[in-house]
Structure formats: C-alpha cells, structure tokens
Design an enzyme around this catalytic site. Structure first.
Site, short mmCIF file in Angstrom:
data_model
loop_
_atom_site.label_atom_id
_atom_site.label_comp_id
_atom_site.label_asym_id
_atom_site.label_seq_id
_atom_site.Cartn_x
_atom_site.Cartn_y
_atom_site.Cartn_z
CE LYS A 57 2.11 -0.52 2.54
NZ LYS A 57 2.66 0.65 1.79
CD1 TRP A 58 1.67 -7.13 9.17
CD2 TRP A 58 0.49 -6.53 11.12
NE1 TRP A 58 2.04 -8.10 10.08
CE2 TRP A 58 1.32 -7.71 11.46
CE3 TRP A 58 -0.56 -6.03 11.83
CZ2 TRP A 58 1.71 -8.02 12.46
CZ3 TRP A 58 -0.27 -6.40 13.06
CH2 TRP A 58 0.63 -7.46 13.65
CG ASP A 71 -0.87 -15.68 2.13
OD1 ASP A 71 -2.07 -15.84 3.10
OD2 ASP A 71 0.12 -15.42 2.44
CD GLU A 88 -1.33 16.31 -14.46
OE1 GLU A 88 -0.33 15.49 -15.09
OE2 GLU A 88 -0.65 16.61 -13.49
C1 DGJ Z 1 7.43 -2.05 1.24
C2 DGJ Z 1 5.99 -1.78 0.81
O1 DGJ Z 1 5.44 -2.65 -0.27
C3 DGJ Z 1 5.90 -0.21 0.37
O2 DGJ Z 1 4.58 0.18 -0.25
C4 DGJ Z 1 6.46 0.70 1.55
O3 DGJ Z 1 5.39 0.59 2.61
C5 DGJ Z 1 7.49 0.32 2.19
N1 DGJ Z 1 7.85 -1.11 2.29
C6 DGJ Z 1 8.13 1.17 3.33
O4 DGJ Z 1 9.29 0.59 3.86
#
Ligand code: DGJ
Length: 728
Positions: free
Chosen positions: A477-478, A535, A615
């Site tokens: 996740k960048w 984007d 759940e």
């Molecule tokens: C912003 C992201 O959108 C969140 O999902 C999370 O990863 C935080 N940053 C972490 O700092």
C-alpha cells in the site's frame, strides 16, 4: 479507418465507433475546431465556421487589410498566448528577450497505426490494430517554436487520447510558462458541467452546474491531484441523463497539480481544456529540447453519462492498468489500520490474520507503524527499517507465520515523506522540499521528500527493494499523506525552480516504474489519505487505489458513485469496517457494509475476532458471494440507477456481464418510510428479448428494463440487498 484526411480542404476527421471529431487547417493555417459529437460521417462541417469583422478583435497581418479573421473568436484546437485570443490559452512561452507571443499555424501532419508511449509519463497503451494516431505540427509564424498535437483515436472506446509536445528550434533557450494537454472549443454554451470536488474523507462528489458567462475552473495546486478536485470534468447537453444525451468526459492522466476548465466566450462558445496547472510552472527549454505534456483523454458518451463511464472503465481497465493484477483475481484482504492504528505487535497482527483466515480472508496487510520510531504520526517516516521492538525477530518470521496459515502478506509504505524526528532527516535535512532561509510548513507533522532528486529516489529504491526482498511480500500500500507546500528543490538552480512540481511527479513515476518492474508479482495499491491521488496517472502503476478514508458504507455510496463516472469498480479500494464507524459514528448493518464494499476491491478493516459467531458466519457468506460475483463486478458493465446525492431514500446500481446473460442488482434502502409507496427499480443493459430469472420470477429483459422490479419493503435504517438476474 479512424483517421480520414481531406488533403484539399485540410480537414481532419477522427472517427470512433459512435462519434466524430473534426478540425480544419484554414487558408491561413489556423487550426479550427469544427465538430465533436455523435457520428456524422462523410461531411466536412466547415460550413459552421463564421468570420466576423469584429471591433476590438486583433487580426494577423497575413489577412492583409481585412478585419475578418481573428483568434479572438474562432473555435480553435489549441490556442496560444499573444495570438489575439483573449480566452484562457493553452500554451505560453517566453523568449530570452522577454517577449512571449506565439502565432501557431499548421505546418505538417502525419499518421501512424497504434500509439507511441510518452517517455517517463503514464499513458494509455494500444496495439497497432486498436488505435491510430494523428500528429499535427503547428509552427509559430515568427520563430522556430513548434507545437505537435497528438490525437490517438481508440475507436472501440469512443476515446481520443491527446498530448502535446513543445519543441524549441530557435537556437536559444526559452521558458514554457504553460502547456495544456487538450483543448477544444465547442460551438455552443448550452451545456452543463460535471465536476468531482470534495475534501479529505469526502472525495469526488459529483456536482452538476450550468456553464455560464465566464469560466468554471477546477484545479489543484497541492502537488497531487487531490481530494479537493479530481482531474476529470464532463461537459454535457443540458438534457443529458444517465442514458440519453451527449456528454464529453475529459480526464487527465497525471497525479500532480492540474487545471481543468469550461470557459464560455463572447460568441457563446465553450472552451474545454485540461492540463498541468500553470501556477508556479516554468519549464526551461534549451535549444533542440522538447517538452512533453502528460496525456489527456476525451471520451464522448453519445447515450448519456452511463455510456461515457462504461467506455472510460473499459479503456482504463484494459489499456491503462498494467501488470499481473490487471486480470488476476486480487486477494481479499484484511488491513489492521482501523483495528489497531499504531498499536500492534507481531502477536496482535497474527491473531487478526488467524481469525480472518478462518472466515476466508486471503491476505493480511500490515499498515502504518512497523518501521523506525513510529508510535504515532510524529516520527519515523523515512526510516524504512523494521522496528524490532514491535515485530520481534523482524519481518520474515511474521510473514512466514502468516504464510503458514495460507495467507499472503502485504505491507504499508509512505515513501515520499519524511518526519523531522527520523534518522533520515537528521542525516539529510536538505532532502525535503523547503525554501532557503524559511521554515517548512508541516502537515500531519511531516515534510515532503524532494522526489525530483535522484539521490532521494535511489535511497528509497534501495530501502523498498531491501524490505520487499527480505520476505514473501505480495502487496504494497503506497500512501502519501500531505499536500506539498513551500515547493523548492535545493539541487536546482533558481531558473529551474518552476519545474519542481512537475519534476517531483516525474521522479515519483520513475521510482514507481523501477520498483514495480523489480517486483512484477506484487500487487500495489495507491493511497493518499484515502483518495487524495485517485487519478489515472496512479492507475498506470497501481491497478487499485484506496477510495477514501471514510469507510462508512452510507457515505461511501456517494463517494463510489462520484468515482464511478470515470474510474472502474475494479480500481476502487473498499473495505468493510467496524461499527460504530470510526469516521461518522454510524451503525450500519454488516450486510450493507458488505454490499457496498463488494462494489470495489473488497476487504476488511477491523478485528474480525471481535465479532459474534453469527456475524462471523455472515462474513463467510460475504466472501463467498464476492468470489461468486467477482468477474461480474470487476469486469461487467456498470450502471448507476440512482444518484445518492439527490436521492436520500435509496441507492441502486447494477453490473451486467458483457454477454448480457448475468446481472447483479445492488440496492441500499438508506432511510425507511412508514407506509411506503411501492419502489420500482428499472434495470439497464439487459437484452430486451432474453428471458431472465430473478427472485423466482421469469421476465424478459424488456419487462425488467421498462417495467422494472418491485423492491421488498425493508424495515430499519441502511438495509441492503443484492439480486442476481440470470438469462434462462
Ligand atoms: C492514510 C490512509 O488512507 C489510511 O488507510 C492509513 O494507511 C493511514 N494513512 C496510515 O497512516
């Protein structure tokens, strides 16, 4: 043939499946826009161009002593500062003597099959049999400045990808002060404009406004495309709806500051344009050099917004997103952010993963907090070394443990940022964007690294490479959590400081290309405090982007609705989160949270171990349901059936398979009513003559689309359902 050229009249016609785009180089070489809209094959529309002897209109001398030719009012393809056009112009350059006018005239053209990539920039790609490109070269009447307009026609998608090159052959350096990527003058002001603005946790709210005398501009100066505006606008007939009327979507394949506008002029024409934001942009162009703009894409929807959106979806899904996960099924993930925030260790993560795995979740994503000194958001960014106080024994033992229970492992990074309280900052205080003699501006207590610098990028590459090769990491996740401010690079000379915004983005793209080609099997998800950089530029590198930090299912209805105007569902990061929701405090049924998150990449962002047994059973069913409908949702045609911003009672949307044999209706009854009137939803996109089965009923596509289906009365707030429609 998608490009037809009448060499005698110098009329250029671009043909797609349902549309025609036409322009003409007139007798003075002015490149005049003639027509854009539903297909009108075989006709030159030059009869629509009118000349006036107009007071106050500057005329070029090559018209002689006549007064009836002026760029002040002609409908143009690409207009230049200093040409007599007083509307907002697309290109401006400054010569060494301070003069800054260009008078651009037709010089030459060429066509070729396929599409050439844009060096260092994300762009749509296509094979020779999928696209044809026209390049028209304009030349300044008084200098050796050339402007090459590129039109790549993608007939299947009713799309035209445009970009521009500014070439300096003057023998001296000049400065490009602005260079937009696409512009066209429409022959009327009888239009509405759709924009997609918002703020953090409220991204891409669709707003429809009439174009009016003057200019409506949506812009970002944040160094990112931003939460606040999206680089996408739609000009449309006043009567356009989801399935009727003509609309023109203009999307910018770029992740930094931009401008997009609709401007009406004195002759009731509308100029639509998009490109790099000219504020604080000055690009030094030496003799012999070329400046390449990013790409913009026009899609004309001839049957309403729905037809435009579906073309954007297919185009971006198939010809912009790349890599393994363009088509491979993405793992259903659990992200620990809302479950733990910064407070976790390897045991806690493992427990979250273990619980989730039992219910069918396929990957754990470890979010912010695993590196450096990072107990909160005040420190640690830049120190991309595992924090072994939190993850005892390092990363690999945790990853192996997660893998041993059959789950993949993903990790969070925020490479572009630096905390002042970090070893990296202490070693390289000059690596952040800041101006000499001034304190930088903090945002989320962090500063922005100068991505225009090769040494910064090399450091990040080395760190990312080292972490990603140290364990079996399947996903990244960048993230990027602030807007740029006080933008200045310590490495560039004074006259190049106007290049920093754009050089930052070019540097970011270079790093992404490098790291992603080193790890082709890793799934990358973009993020910027949610959807602050949602984007098309980012979609070239990441096939999915976290849509918003607002994970409330009811709020997401509007956010995902707005996002869907340009972007495919397969790109929208969406998770089921805990209740009460952390952003709104709302309690929404688990089923509804599932239905909404399934219209995205689908995952969970909570501790599933805290759920009741009932759940948990529901989660198992959700996961199976998502898998069952994965292809339909991810690759099907998307139909918006209501507008959640206008209709606060319910929201409905539908996926239809390409062969029209299967469809999935999604329905959220947002607010119930006492003694409710019958609620009928009319489906879209089915084959009228095919007989379908839905909820035990057998009905033709025509009956389902014209008559519709009756929704059951649902008691309680925020209830949801899905209905499958199958051809018999
Ligand atoms: C912003 C992201 O959108 C969140 O999902 C999370 O990863 C935080 N940053 C972490 O700092």
């Amino acid at each position: 043939m998608s490009i037809v050229i009448d060499n005698e009249k110098r009329v250029f016609t671009l043909r797609t499946k349902n549309t025609t785009y036409q322009m003409m180089a007139d007798e003075l070489g002015g490149l005049v826009h003639l027509y854009y809209g539903s297909a009108v094959d075989g006709c030159a529309m030059d009869h629509l161009v009118q000349r006036y002897s107009m007071s106050f209109a500057p005329c070029p001398t090559d018209i002689g002593m006549l007064r009836n030719y002026s760029f002040d009012y002609l409908p143009l393809e690409y207009s230049s500062w200093g040409s007599g056009d007083y509307r907002t112009t697309a290109v401006k350059v400054t010569f060494p003597d301070g003069s800054n006018a260009l008078d651009l005239r037709y010089d030459s053209h060429k066509t070729f099959k396929g599409k050439t990539p844009l060096a260092g920039l994300p762009a749509v790609y296509a094979d020779e049999d999928e696209a044809e490109t026209l390049e028209i070269t304009l030349k300044d009447r008084f200098s050796e400045v050339y402007v090459v307009l590129s039109y790549c026609v993608l007939p299947e998608f009713d799309a035209i990808a445009r970009s521009v090159k500014v070439i300096n052959r003057t023998g001296a350096e000049l400065v490009v002060n602005s260079a937009l990527s696409a512009m066209a003058d429409f022959r009327s002001d009888e239009y509405d404009l759709l924009t997609f603005g918002g703020r953090w946790a409220r991204e891409r709210n669709m707003e429809r406004i009439p174009v009016h005398n003057g200019k409506i501009a949506v812009e970002s100066r944040r160094g990112a495309s931003s939460h606040h505006q999206n680089p996408f606008i739609v000009l449309c007939d006043k009567t356009a709806t989801e399935d009727q009327g003509c609309c023109y979507g203009l999307s910018f394949i770029y992740s930094g500051s931009f401008t997009a506008f609709a401007e009406t002029d004195q002759m009731d024409q509308t100029r639509l344009a998009i490109g790099l934001n000219p504020d604080n942009f000055n690009w030094k162009l030496d003799d012999g050099e070329t400046f390449q703009t990013p790409e913009a894409v026009f899609v004309c929807g001839t049957e309403g917004f729905g037809s435009m959106s579906r073309n954007f979806h297919k185009l971006y899904r198939e010809h912009l997103c790349r890599g393994k996960y363009k088509h491979a099924r993405r793992p259903i993930l659990i992200n620990n952010w809302e479950a733990t925030y910064f407070k976790f260790d390897e045991e806690k993560l493992f427990r979250i993963a273990e619980q989730a795995q039992k219910l069918g979740v396929e990957m754990l994503v470890m979010d912010d907090g695993w590196f450096g000194k990072r107990e909160n958001d005040h420190s640690g960014l830049g120190d991309w070394f595992v924090n072994e106080q939190k993850l005892k024994g390092g990363l690999n033992p945790l990853v192996e443990r997660i893998n041993s229970i059959g789950m993949k492992f993903g990790i969070w990074f925020e490479p572009e940022m630096i905390s002042e309280d970090s070893d990296l900052y202490r070693a390289h205080p000059d690596w952040c964007l800041h101006m000499p003699g001034r304190e930088p501006l903090r945002s989320r207590i962090q500063l922005t690294l100068d991505m225009s610098r090769a040494d910064v990028r090399d450091y990040l590459y080395e760190r990312l490479y080292s972490i990603l090769s140290s364990a079996n990491i399947a996903y990244v996740k960048w993230d990027m959590n602030r807007s740029m401010a006080v933008v200045y690079s310590m490495l560039l000379p004074a006259e190049k400081q106007g290049e920093v915004y754009h050089r930052y983005i070019l540097g970011l793209y270079e790093l992404l290309e490098r790291i992603e080609s080193a790890f082709p099997d890793v799934l990358f998800e973009g993020c910027s405090g949610g959807g602050g950089r949602f984007d098309p530029g980012m979609l070239y590198y990441h096939p999915q982007i976290w849509c918003s930090d607002d994970s409330d299912a009811i709020e997401r209805l509007e956010i995902q609705y707005g996002t869907s105007f340009c972007y495919p569902v397969s790109t929208m990061g969406a998770h089921v989160s805990a209740v009460p929701n952390h952003q709104t405090g709302r309690v929404t049924p688990l089923n509804t949270r599932g239905v909404v998150a399934m219209s995205g990449t689908f995952g969970y962002e909570m501790d599933l171990g805290k759920m009741t047994e009932e759940e948990k059973e529901e989660v198992k069913v959700q996961i199976e349901t998502f898998k069952k409908y994965y292809d339909l949702i991810s690759y099907g045609d998307y139909y918006r059936l209501s507008n959640p911003a206008e209709n606060h009672r319910y929201t409905a949307w539908e996926f239809v398979s390409e062969d029209k044999k299967r469809a999935l209706l999604n329905y959220v009854s947002v607010l119930p009513q006492a003694n409710p009137a019958p609620r009928i939803i009319k489906l879209r996109g089915l084959d009228p003559d095919t007989c379908y089965e839905v909820e035990g009923l057998k009905l033709t596509g025509a009956a389902l689309m014209q008559g519709g289906i009756l929704m059951p009365v649902m008691s309680g707030d925020h209830q949801a359902l899905q209905m499958e429609i199958r051809a018999l």
